[in-house]
Write a protein that holds these residues in place. Structure first.
Motif, mmCIF file in Angstrom:
data_model
loop_
_atom_site.group_PDB
_atom_site.id
_atom_site.type_symbol
_atom_site.label_atom_id
_atom_site.label_comp_id
_atom_site.label_asym_id
_atom_site.label_seq_id
_atom_site.Cartn_x
_atom_site.Cartn_y
_atom_site.Cartn_z
ATOM 1 N N PRO A 10 0.925 -1.224 0.014
ATOM 2 C CA PRO A 10 -0.020 0.058 0.170
ATOM 3 C C PRO A 10 0.931 1.111 0.120
ATOM 4 O O PRO A 10 2.049 1.193 0.575
ATOM 5 N N THR A 12 -0.115 3.770 1.519
ATOM 6 C CA THR A 12 -0.337 4.534 2.818
ATOM 7 C C THR A 12 -0.570 3.313 3.739
ATOM 8 O O THR A 12 -1.317 2.347 3.796
ATOM 9 N N HIS A 15 -3.797 1.112 4.855
ATOM 10 C CA HIS A 15 -4.775 1.222 4.037
ATOM 11 C C HIS A 15 -4.602 0.983 2.658
ATOM 12 O O HIS A 15 -3.507 1.167 2.251
ATOM 13 N N TYR A 16 -5.514 0.036 2.073
ATOM 14 C CA TYR A 16 -5.239 -0.163 0.623
ATOM 15 C C TYR A 16 -6.414 0.009 -0.161
ATOM 16 O O TYR A 16 -7.631 0.139 0.281
ATOM 17 N N ARG A 17 -6.325 0.529 -1.501
ATOM 18 C CA ARG A 17 -7.101 1.056 -2.260
ATOM 19 C C ARG A 17 -6.958 0.223 -3.694
ATOM 20 O O ARG A 17 -6.167 0.343 -4.528
ATOM 21 N N CYS A 48 -9.803 -1.015 6.398
ATOM 22 C CA CYS A 48 -8.538 -0.750 6.004
ATOM 23 C C CYS A 48 -8.415 -1.094 4.396
ATOM 24 O O CYS A 48 -7.318 -0.612 3.601
ATOM 25 N N VAL A 49 -9.396 -1.626 4.007
ATOM 26 C CA VAL A 49 -9.318 -1.762 2.153
ATOM 27 C C VAL A 49 -10.437 -1.310 1.495
ATOM 28 O O VAL A 49 -11.752 -1.313 2.064
ATOM 29 N N ASP A 50 -10.331 -0.287 0.491
ATOM 30 C CA ASP A 50 -11.430 0.235 -0.012
ATOM 31 C C ASP A 50 -11.512 -0.220 -1.477
ATOM 32 O O ASP A 50 -10.676 -0.587 -2.070
ATOM 33 N N LEU A 167 -2.286 -4.977 6.953
ATOM 34 C CA LEU A 167 -3.588 -5.021 6.594
ATOM 35 C C LEU A 167 -4.444 -6.539 7.207
ATOM 36 O O LEU A 167 -5.324 -6.757 6.632
#
Length: 171
Positions: A10, A12, A15-17, A48-50, A167
């Motif tokens: 990630p 950030t 946080h993962y997108r 934490c994952v979008d 994560l």
């Protein structure tokens, strides 16, 4: 062809997108978005994952997903009601840790494979590196086949996300 089923780190920490990309954002990528969100929630990674999706074309922007896609998702106990189509633009690469294209044409629109751009089925344990076929001009069976590909690929993606040190599933 075999591909690495890991995901890039990630940008950030914690946080993962993920962004899913198809042509019109009414069939394949929204189906994958709905399933992946459900799997992320089930794995305890929702905070934490979008996950979101878009299409390279703008024909359907603002519309819900194709009724056949929604019907197949509902039959599989997923909720497709929140989806509204959106279009890919040049902000997506920087805003996402990983973009997953549904087919080779979509991948070409994203500039080809890179550390942060893969084909969705690069992560599929069966037939890796293949396209997710576009079911739009076919019947319900095509949508069912796409859902099967999406479900098994999302399981692999969630497993890869759980291996990311910050994560992992929360208690």
């Amino acid at each position: 062809m075999t591909h690495d089923r890991s995901v890039p780190s990630p940008r950030t920490p914690g946080h993962y997108r993920l962004g899913l990309v198809c042509l019109g954002n009414i069939c394949r990528s929204p189906m994958a978005e709905v399933v992946l969100r459900a799997r992320v929630d089930d794995a305890g990674l929702a905070g934490c994952v979008d996950v979101d999706s878009c299409g390279t074309g703008g024909w359907h922007v603002g519309r819900p997903m194709d009724e056949r896609a929604a019907s197949v998702l509902l039959a599989g106990h997923y909720d497709p009601s929140d989806h509204r189509a959106q279009q890919y633009d040049d902000t997506w690469p920087a805003a996402h840790d990983l973009l997953l294209a549904m087919d080779a044409d979509n991948l070409a629109e994203l500039g080809g494979r890179s550390e942060r751009v893969h084909l969705f089925r690069d992560h599929d344990p069966i037939g890796t590196g293949d396209d997710v076929p576009d079911p739009y001009y076919g019947g319900e069976r095509g949508f069912e086949e796409v859902l099967a590909m999406v479900e098994r690929t999302c399981a692999t993606l969630v497993a890869a996300l759980q291996r990311e040190p910050d994560l992992g599933a929360r208690p």
